[in-house]
Enzyme design. Structure first.
Site, mmCIF file in Angstrom:
data_model
loop_
_atom_site.group_PDB
_atom_site.id
_atom_site.type_symbol
_atom_site.label_atom_id
_atom_site.label_comp_id
_atom_site.label_asym_id
_atom_site.label_seq_id
_atom_site.Cartn_x
_atom_site.Cartn_y
_atom_site.Cartn_z
ATOM 1 N N THR A 1 -1.056 -11.345 -5.741
ATOM 2 C CA THR A 1 -0.746 -11.852 -4.422
ATOM 3 C C THR A 1 0.626 -11.361 -3.946
ATOM 4 O O THR A 1 1.722 -11.523 -4.762
ATOM 5 C CB THR A 1 -1.269 -13.309 -4.154
ATOM 6 O OG1 THR A 1 -2.249 -13.588 -4.521
ATOM 7 C CG2 THR A 1 -0.481 -13.814 -2.641
ATOM 8 N N GLU A 2 0.948 -11.053 -2.577
ATOM 9 C CA GLU A 2 2.188 -10.858 -2.214
ATOM 10 C C GLU A 2 2.413 -11.314 -0.656
ATOM 11 O O GLU A 2 1.541 -12.043 -0.078
ATOM 12 C CB GLU A 2 2.448 -9.331 -1.858
ATOM 13 C CG GLU A 2 2.204 -8.385 -3.319
ATOM 14 C CD GLU A 2 2.204 -6.993 -2.739
ATOM 15 O OE1 GLU A 2 2.456 -6.493 -1.920
ATOM 16 O OE2 GLU A 2 2.074 -6.366 -4.071
ATOM 17 N N PRO A 3 3.438 -11.609 -0.099
ATOM 18 C CA PRO A 3 3.915 -12.376 0.730
ATOM 19 C C PRO A 3 3.100 -11.704 2.075
ATOM 20 O O PRO A 3 2.720 -12.254 2.858
ATOM 21 C CB PRO A 3 5.404 -11.984 1.294
ATOM 22 C CG PRO A 3 6.152 -11.734 -0.173
ATOM 23 C CD PRO A 3 5.038 -11.362 -1.147
ATOM 24 N N SER B 1 -5.584 -12.423 1.089
ATOM 25 C CA SER B 1 -6.986 -11.991 0.953
ATOM 26 C C SER B 1 -7.488 -10.349 1.059
ATOM 27 O O SER B 1 -8.365 -9.934 0.339
ATOM 28 C CB SER B 1 -7.756 -12.614 2.524
ATOM 29 O OG SER B 1 -7.294 -13.832 2.480
ATOM 30 N N GLU C 1 -9.068 -17.334 -5.463
ATOM 31 C CA GLU C 1 -10.279 -16.451 -5.690
ATOM 32 C C GLU C 1 -11.028 -16.180 -4.460
ATOM 33 O O GLU C 1 -12.397 -16.341 -4.491
ATOM 34 C CB GLU C 1 -11.268 -17.326 -6.621
ATOM 35 C CG GLU C 1 -10.687 -17.247 -7.985
ATOM 36 C CD GLU C 1 -11.279 -15.915 -8.926
ATOM 37 O OE1 GLU C 1 -12.271 -15.258 -8.563
ATOM 38 O OE2 GLU C 1 -10.560 -15.561 -9.866
HETATM 39 C C1 LIG Z 1 -2.276 -22.999 -5.534
HETATM 40 C C2 LIG Z 1 -2.519 -21.329 -5.625
HETATM 41 C C3 LIG Z 1 -2.394 -20.660 -6.562
HETATM 42 C C4 LIG Z 1 -2.672 -19.335 -6.665
HETATM 43 N N1 LIG Z 1 -2.436 -18.471 -7.498
HETATM 44 C C5 LIG Z 1 -2.449 -17.312 -7.789
HETATM 45 C C6 LIG Z 1 -2.158 -16.583 -8.694
HETATM 46 O O1 LIG Z 1 -2.090 -17.065 -10.024
HETATM 47 N N2 LIG Z 1 -2.084 -15.070 -8.643
HETATM 48 C C7 LIG Z 1 -2.282 -14.624 -7.523
HETATM 49 O O2 LIG Z 1 -2.241 -13.265 -7.492
HETATM 50 N N3 LIG Z 1 -2.359 -15.141 -6.442
HETATM 51 C C8 LIG Z 1 -2.405 -16.398 -6.537
HETATM 52 N N4 LIG Z 1 -2.747 -17.152 -5.097
HETATM 53 C C9 LIG Z 1 -2.515 -16.704 -3.978
HETATM 54 C C10 LIG Z 1 -4.142 -16.667 -3.561
HETATM 55 O O3 LIG Z 1 -4.964 -15.795 -3.949
HETATM 56 C C11 LIG Z 1 -3.983 -16.304 -2.088
HETATM 57 O O4 LIG Z 1 -3.278 -17.459 -1.212
HETATM 58 C C12 LIG Z 1 -5.408 -16.009 -1.305
HETATM 59 O O5 LIG Z 1 -5.750 -14.891 -1.741
HETATM 60 C C13 LIG Z 1 -5.292 -16.052 0.348
HETATM 61 O O6 LIG Z 1 -4.372 -15.268 0.681
HETATM 62 P P1 LIG Z 1 -3.024 -15.821 1.704
HETATM 63 O O7 LIG Z 1 -2.688 -17.027 1.412
HETATM 64 O O8 LIG Z 1 -2.175 -14.857 2.039
HETATM 65 O O9 LIG Z 1 -3.774 -15.840 3.118
HETATM 66 P P2 LIG Z 1 -4.487 -14.960 4.212
HETATM 67 O O10 LIG Z 1 -5.105 -13.720 3.661
HETATM 68 O O11 LIG Z 1 -3.305 -14.448 4.905
HETATM 69 O O12 LIG Z 1 -5.398 -15.463 5.048
HETATM 70 C C14 LIG Z 1 -4.866 -16.484 6.007
HETATM 71 C C15 LIG Z 1 -6.237 -17.026 6.795
HETATM 72 O O13 LIG Z 1 -6.742 -16.221 7.260
HETATM 73 C C16 LIG Z 1 -8.330 -15.904 6.816
HETATM 74 N N5 LIG Z 1 -8.771 -14.715 6.616
HETATM 75 C C17 LIG Z 1 -8.127 -13.676 6.110
HETATM 76 N N6 LIG Z 1 -8.585 -12.390 6.325
HETATM 77 C C18 LIG Z 1 -9.984 -12.831 6.940
HETATM 78 C C19 LIG Z 1 -10.960 -11.833 7.313
HETATM 79 N N7 LIG Z 1 -11.207 -10.843 7.299
HETATM 80 N N8 LIG Z 1 -11.806 -12.535 8.195
HETATM 81 C C20 LIG Z 1 -11.904 -13.900 8.180
HETATM 82 N N9 LIG Z 1 -10.849 -14.641 8.104
HETATM 83 C C21 LIG Z 1 -9.925 -14.138 7.471
HETATM 84 C C22 LIG Z 1 -8.175 -16.711 5.463
HETATM 85 O O14 LIG Z 1 -9.577 -17.022 5.200
HETATM 86 C C23 LIG Z 1 -6.956 -17.744 5.812
HETATM 87 O O15 LIG Z 1 -7.789 -18.688 6.221
HETATM 88 C C24 LIG Z 1 -2.640 -18.653 -5.260
HETATM 89 C C25 LIG Z 1 -2.681 -19.560 -4.147
HETATM 90 C C26 LIG Z 1 -2.656 -20.783 -4.136
HETATM 91 C C27 LIG Z 1 -2.647 -21.695 -3.047
#
Ligand SMILES: Cc1cc2nc3c(=O)[nH]c(=O)nc-3n(C[C@H](O)[C@H](O)[C@H](O)COP(=O)(O)OP(=O)(O)OC[C@H]3O[C@@H](n4cnc5c(N)ncnc54)[C@H](O)[C@@H]3O)c2cc1C
Length: 390
Positions: free
Chosen positions: A134-136, A140, A371
């Site tokens: 994950t990056e800023p 997803s 996940e």
């Molecule tokens: C407690 C915790 C632990 C974590 N640990 C790890 C780790 O160890 N390693 C790692 O790499 N990452 C980790 N993560 C990151 C995690 O994988 C991401 O938070 C996740 O992939 C979602 O990305 P985002 O938060 O950037 O949300 P975004 O992708 O920005 O999504 C924001 C919202 O938009 C929705 N959305 C996005 N795309 C679509 C679409 N195409 N259609 C409909 N809705 C959509 C999403 O469902 C969400 O509600 C962790 C996150 C948390 C909260």
């Protein structure tokens, strides 16, 4: 469908229950009250390692390390549910090769297994490893990652920023996902082992989280961070093996059902606490309250069956992507509903912030995010309904 488990799995489940009650829950509550991850030298981690935890599944350079039989996916799910029942944050905080282990076992060269998993064969101290995708600007949409890897002589130079990475500042090494060609999306991505202390790896910041405070979720930067060529996971192109591994990953998914099982475990803990509160406060005489508790029990059982079905298909090496996503979408929602019901029942006691249900309410939300978020899981299922690529 037969979900019965063998006596050895049952023994492990009972052992997990006893350890969860005695050690995990108190440690999780301690971290939550501190509002910070358990420190690396915490007595809990020492005990965890002393009782044999945190070891790699790799069988060692000569294939002879004593590992015992590998648990089936169904058993793993039952264990994951039980451990999350006691404290899901602690399960992630536990030392071990963690998330990247499966990739190293599936794709790593023998030399990489020895170098990076070898120290986890017989632990001399608590050790961690972690996976950084994950990056800023890329959660997803994993194809959007911007961390760049540039070939430079006999090594690679990495530049970029990662966030929310579990255990990054305490990990011996981080498996960093980077792109060698951003125009190629996932196809341009490679994974690199970056060892702690490598110049250019730094700026670790522990993120503030609403729940799961026992483990650190950390952001960090890679600035002209140079790693040797041998740190490219799998070495230079070994297309056949990589394609095979990726095909398997696309067909069976064991990760999402684990998170789903975690959500069921947290939900079950919230329900048990709600029931105990209702009993203690003589609320069980009210039909409306009994109905809500019964509905929640039913939904949690349903969610558990969906997880186990996904696990059973994975055990049989049959495609389970739809079942895995369904279980994850359903269980996270049900887990959140159970914690919400608990909060409603305990009322102001929950608002004060010192009741276990309130902690579970904050912990469970992440099960809907990690996940692949709930929306993404629902999208996967919907696309498969109309036969679109996932
Ligand atoms: C407690 C915790 C632990 C974590 N640990 C790890 C780790 O160890 N390693 C790692 O790499 N990452 C980790 N993560 C990151 C995690 O994988 C991401 O938070 C996740 O992939 C979602 O990305 P985002 O938060 O950037 O949300 P975004 O992708 O920005 O999504 C924001 C919202 O938009 C929705 N959305 C996005 N795309 C679509 C679409 N195409 N259609 C409909 N809705 C959509 C999403 O469902 C969400 O509600 C962790 C996150 C948390 C909260």
């Amino acid at each position: 469908m037969d979900f019965s488990i063998d006596p050895e799995s049952r023994r492990r489940l009972e052992e997990a229950r006893a350890w969860g009650r005695e050690a995990m829950r108190p440690a999780g509550i301690e971290a939550d009250r501190m509002g910070a991850p358990l420190p690396v030298d915490h007595a809990y981690f020492k005990r965890f390692v002393e009782r044999g935890g945190g070891r790699t599944r790799w069988a060692g350079p000569d294939g002879k390390a004593e590992r015992g039989p590998r648990a089936s996916v169904v058993t793993t799910l039952l264990l994951s549910e039980e451990l999350a029942y006691w404290d899901r944050g602690i399960t992630v905080a536990d030392p071990g090769p963690g998330l990247p282990e499966a990739s190293v076992l599936g794709l790593g060269t023998e030399e990489q297994k020895e170098r990076f998993l070898g120290p986890f064969l017989d632990l001399d101290r608590p050790r961690w490893a972690c996976f950084a995708m994950t990056e800023p600007g890329a959660g997803s949409d994993a194809a959007a990652i911007q961390t760049q890897a540039r070939r430079d002589g006999d090594g690679w130079i990495l530049n970029g920023a990662k966030c929310f990475i579990g255990g990054a500042s305490r990990a011996d090494w981080i498996l960093v996902q980077a792109t060698v060609d951003p125009t190629k999306g996932r196809g341009g991505q490679r994974s690199f082992f970056v060892e702690q202390g490598t110049p250019g790896l730094g700026d670790f910041k522990i993120e503030k989280k609403m729940g799961l405070k026992a483990y650190e979720s950390t952001s960090f930067r890679l600035e002209d961070c140079r790693v040797p060529a041998e740190n490219l996971l799998g070495g230079e192109p070994r297309h056949e093996q990589k394609a095979g591994f990726k095909r398997a990953m696309a067909t069976f998914n064991a990760g999402r059902p684990v998170i789903a099982a975690n959500a069921v475990g947290i939900g079950r803990a919230a329900l048990d606490e709600a029931l105990a509160f209702a009993r203690e406060h003589e609320l069980l005489g009210r039909d409306r309250i009994r109905d809500r508790l019964e509905a929640m029990t039913r939904k949690l059982r349903m969610a558990r069956l969906l997880c186990l079905r996904a696990g059973q298909l994975a055990d049989a090496e049959r495609p389970n992507v739809v079942e895995a996503s369904t279980s994850k979408a359903m269980a996270a929602t049900v887990g959140m509903e159970a914690a919400t019901l608990g909060m409603e029942l305990i009322g102001l006691v929950g608002v004060r912030g010192d009741h276990l249900i309130e902690k579970l309410y904050r912990d469970v939300k992440a099960m809907d995010i990690v996940e692949g978020t709930g929306q993404i899981q629902r999208m996967i299922v919907a696309r498969s309904l109309v036969q679109l690529p996932r």
